[in-house]
Design an enzyme around this catalytic site. Sequence first.
Site, mmCIF file in Angstrom:
data_model
loop_
_atom_site.group_PDB
_atom_site.id
_atom_site.type_symbol
_atom_site.label_atom_id
_atom_site.label_comp_id
_atom_site.label_asym_id
_atom_site.label_seq_id
_atom_site.Cartn_x
_atom_site.Cartn_y
_atom_site.Cartn_z
ATOM 1 C CE1 TYR A 104 -4.562 -1.482 5.687
ATOM 2 C CE2 TYR A 104 -3.840 0.765 4.983
ATOM 3 C CZ TYR A 104 -4.319 -0.421 4.552
ATOM 4 O OH TYR A 104 -4.317 -1.044 3.544
ATOM 5 C CB SER A 132 -0.858 0.048 1.255
ATOM 6 O OG SER A 132 -1.655 1.286 1.279
#
Length: 244
Positions: free
Chosen positions: A157, A144
């Site tokens: 996260y 990501s």
Amino acid sequence: MASHSLDGKSAIVTGASSGIGSETVRALARDGANVALAARREERLEEIAADIEDDHDIEAIVVPTDVTDEGAVEELLTETVEAFGRLDVLVNNAGLTRGGDVAELSNEEYRTMIDVNVDGTFFVTRAALPLLEETEGNLICLGSFAGQYPRPSNPVYAATKWWVRGFALSVAAAVGEKGVAVSVINPSEVRTEFGGDETFEERFDEGEVTEPAEIADAVAFAARQETSTVSELDLFRRDKFSGF
């Protein structure tokens, strides 16, 4: 055009029931791979499997899998080898986000992200590596943008994605001599069910951010590599850095 066909090869895709996962299944099937679809939503997996078998004349199996369950992960690998005889590609796509601000993050939200994003990636990779070594296959992990740059809106996260990226690149150093390729695909926002109270699919209009099929194409490109390796592929929306 594909630089190398995946005819006769087999793949596992985790988180295959929607978004990037389901589009990746379609992309790999389009290139000729037989695919094991792993996620928790069995009915949705069955629909996707039927579609790709009809569209691409490949074999697809559905293996309902909770990647946080070591036994379920072992069963996933067993059923894949029983069905296809080999494993050439593993796509670690299963992942999620919960909560946000550290001070307000519950223990349950914290643990869920660690369980799925970190432990799940580890369990599946650990189980699959011996099979990938046999075929000199390709391990692909969904990283990501949040695993490369600070993410003030959800540090936990982000930390899980930093872990995924660091883990994958370190595994690459460990298994490269055995012929296994390891790639990390790093998207920014993708229009999927991913998100908290409001999903990215709900938040963004079509064309505003990256579409799942674009990420799937990048995964398929990495999966087709036979000699050199795509170490990392970053796919960011074009205006991602405009606010920095």
